[in-house]
Design an enzyme around this catalytic site. Structure first.
Site, PDB file in Angstrom:
ATOM      1  N   HIS A 217     -12.167   2.762   5.467  1.00  0.00           N
ATOM      2  CA  HIS A 217     -12.239   3.009   4.021  1.00  0.00           C
ATOM      3  C   HIS A 217     -13.270   4.078   3.700  1.00  0.00           C
ATOM      4  CE1 HIS A 217     -10.214  -0.904   3.914  1.00  0.00           C
ATOM      5  NE2 HIS A 217      -9.825  -0.605   2.689  1.00  0.00           N
TER       6      HIS A 217
ATOM      7  N   GLU B 261       3.413   4.076   2.581  1.00  0.00           N
ATOM      8  CA  GLU B 261       3.011   5.469   2.328  1.00  0.00           C
ATOM      9  C   GLU B 261       4.072   6.471   2.782  1.00  0.00           C
ATOM     10  OE1 GLU B 261       1.072   3.088   3.407  1.00  0.00           O
ATOM     11  OE2 GLU B 261      -0.592   3.035   1.981  1.00  0.00           O
TER      12      GLU B 261
END
Ligand SMILES: Cc1ncc(C[n+]2csc(CCOP(=O)(O)OP(=O)(O)O)c2C)c(N)n1
Length: 657
Positions: free
Chosen positions: A463, A396
């Site tokens: 998540h 990322e």
């Protein structure tokens, strides 16, 4: 020191000498000024000039260079005017950052130099993005980026090399191995023999070069650049050199064995080269003193200009410069309406933006043929090709830095986080690079980061987070958080049109459960305008995202409650005016937020209303939010964590206050 002049004519030999002498003499002057307290800090590159000068001389003027804190030679070789450089170091207005950042922390498009941020590593990924834009635009160019050997220990180094390798990017990664990272010697930094050995692990060609030998640096880099321009690929170069002074002047060199310093003193890149040029009669004493005098004069004349400039007094642009100003363009088309889901609306907005902006590139994990884990980009590869719809390695930080590089080289980027939770691995370039660039040196980050977020889906602590507050805290970022398909599509197209960095939150619990009539053509919606979903006199309810749906559900169950329900839609900019107007009418405010309570948007909305509408309030403002725990996995625990079941009680009790 062995010098080989093959392919370097005498004029170039002299020019390389002059190019090294200039930064050396500027530095020597700066050290005097530092001792006199006339400048505040200095990171010395004395003894390392051959690298910056050699690399810059080998590049063409339209090729980007990303230097580090010891690379004055990059700036002087590119002929950045000295009065501006000096003004920059003195924090004066005619520098490159209006006094907002110090030393070499700036870029300039004019000279194709992109300066570092203090965190060292992120610029390696930025170089990847610049190089990617060149490849996509068909430019045959090289991008050179510098790092110290200390910086190679950062994850960003590995991510950037890997991205450049898998995408065949024409980046010259230049490691200046100067023996110490602050006080840390190389044997505490890495354990391979040469840092160039690391290239093998990434499938990258690499070389070790004597960084104190200007002719070796220049000829090797020049021939590599020629070859990279026609056969684009990354190359890793390790320049062996030594840091002759302290990390910065105040810290000294006590920890450096004196024999090391004397050994490297003998290898001084300028002294040795001068001797060589004298011996080969390329220069003589007369020319040498002429050069020196010219540079001395240039330095003192430039210093006079910089010292003559007043300290910055005008602070009127401080807030206005945080974002690049851009005029919102409203597109409203009367086309057919389709009843679609949130996920379809986002996909449609993205697809139509790809059609509208040829220079828009999408990047993310598994977004190409696979279509992304939530299938937002399904079918995109067929429509736009793999150059513009790019699967990324799992990195990322490197990819967000790459997006910044695309923006610097005048392209647009949308980066998909696979889950908003994983943005923490790319946090640094967002909050330090993207957010601060425009304020620091007038360079916007034309990047949208898509953030599939949120709970209620039984996916546990990694998540399910809704982490917008990590970003609303940081000046320089816009934050968008739609609750409905119509808003999501129109706000996403606006986010992509906006030249500033935008965090775009997409609640994955709403992706496939929320339907709405949405125009199938391209349209935009403005940032900073909340919407009133219900109107009533008794209380104001403020929320966004999934919270809006909880509020609607609650109001449906309690039809007697006469409430204004305000959907914020964008959190930065935040439409406080709509909230004030409503609170002045109702006298009561309850804010519902999915995130944990402390430090969230609800707290700031509450504080602002208390500060600005105190005399209109009939009760204390109430905030309802999730518990102060990570978000749990098991259904009962998650239900207990989320605020939906507490909201109705709080709403009714505030009404009864
Ligand atoms: C992420 C991060 N951690 C720590 C620092 C503090 N710091 C600044 S420069 C430096 C040493 C860098 O060493 P190296 O990369 O070898 O470059 P050099 O200074 O030797 O040229 C350190 C630890 C920083 N700026 N950024």
């Amino acid at each position: 020191m062995q010098y080989t002049t093959t392919g370097v004519d005498p004029t170039t030999q002299i020019s390389l000498y002059k190019r090294m002498l200039r930064p050396r003499m500027i530095e020597e002057k700066m050290l005097v000024l530092l001792r006199q307290g006339k400048i505040s800090k200095w990171f010395s590159g004395i003894g390392q000039e051959a690298i910056a000068v050699g690399v810059t001389s080998a590049l063409k003027a339209d090729e980007y260079i990303l230097p580090m804190h010891r690379n004055l030679g990059v700036f002087t070789t590119r002929n950045v005017p000295l009065p501006r450089l000096f003004a920059q170091w003195q924090g004066k207005a005619s520098g490159f950052t209006k006094g907002r950042d110090r030393s070499f922390h700036f870029g300039t498009q004019e000279y194709k130099i992109i300066g570092m941020i203090s965190h060292l590593g992120p610029q390696l990924g930025v170089a990847d993005g610049i190089a990617l834009a060149d490849i996509l635009k068909g430019n045959k160019r090289v991008t050179a980026v510098f790092t110290g050997e200390g910086g190679t220990s950062e994850g960003d180094f590995h991510e950037a090399l890997n991205i450049a390798s898998v995408w065949d990017l024409p980046v010259l990664f230049c490691i200046e191995n100067n023996g110490y990272g602050l006080s840390t010697p190389t044997n505490e930094q890495y354990r391979c023999d040469n840092l160039s050995d690391k290239g093998v692990g990434y499938g990258i060609e690499s070389y070790t070069i004597d960084g104190n030998n200007i002719l070796e640096v220049f000829t090797k880099v020049a021939s590599l650049c020629e070859s990279i321009r026609t056969n684009p690929r990354p190359v890793l170069l390790e320049f062996k050199t030594f840091r002759m002074r302290g990390h910065e002047e105040a810290s000294g060199t006590k920890y450096v064995p004196s024999e090391l310093l004397s050994k490297w003193q003998e290898k001084d890149p300028i002294e040795n080269y001068r001797q060589f040029l004298m011996e080969t009669e390329i220069i003589d004493e007369e020319l040498q003193s002429e050069l020196q005098q010219d540079i001395e004069q240039e330095i003192s004349a430039s210093l006079k200009i910089a010292f003559g400039e007043n300290e910055i007094e005008d602070v009127s642009e401080e807030i206005g410069d945080v974002f690049k100003s851009s005029v919102y363009q409203h597109f409203k088309v009367n086309t057919e309406i389709k009843n679609i889901r949130l996920v379809d609306a986002i996909s449609e907005g993205l697809r139509q933006s790809m059609e509208r902006h040829d220079d828009l590139v999408l990047m993310g994990q598994d977004i190409a043929d696979y279509g992304g884990v939530f299938k937002v980009t399904e079918g995109f590869v067929g429509a736009f090709g793999k150059d513009r719809v790019r699967n990324t390695p799992i990195c990322e930080s490197g990819i967000i830095a790459t997006a910044m590089g695309l923006s610097i080289n005048r392209m647009k980027a949308v980066v998909e986080m696979q889950f908003a939770d994983f943005v923490s691995s790319g946090f640094n370039p967002i909050v330090n690079y993207l957010a601060k660039s425009h304020y620091r040196w007038n360079e916007p980050a034309d990047v949208v980061i898509r953030m599939p977020c949120g709970g209620g889906v039984g996916a546990g602590p990694f998540h399910s987070q809704t982490n917008e507050a990590w970003f609303t805290k940081t000046p320089g970022l816009k934050v968008v958080y739609p609750a409905f398909p119509y808003d999501a599509k129109g706000l996403l197209t606006t986010a992509i049109n906006d030249p500033n960095p935008v965090l775009f939150f997409e609640h994955k619990g709403l992706y496939r459960s929320t339907y709405q009539d949405v125009p199938s053509g391209y349209y935009t919606l403005p940032f900073g305008k909340a919407s009133f979903l219900r109107e009533g006199d008794a209380i104001t309810i403020v929320s966004y995202g999934l919270g809006i749906h909880w509020a609607l559900e609650t109001l449906d169950k309690q039809p007697q409650v006469q409430a204004d329900l305000i959907d914020l839609r964008t959190l930065m900019p935040l439409d406080m005016e709509s909230i004030y107007t409503s609170v002045k009418k109702t006298g009561k405010l309850i804010i519902l937020q999915e995130d944990s309570l402390f430090g969230g948007i609800a707290s700031d909305v509450s504080a602002l209303v208390m500060e600005n509408c105190f005399e209109y309030l009939d009760a204390p403002v109430r905030r309802v939010a999730s518990l102060e725990t990570p978000i749990p996995f098991a259904k009962n625990l998650e239900d207990n964590y989320l605020p939906i079941h507490r909201f109705q009680k709080e709403l009714l009790s505030l009404l009864a206050y």
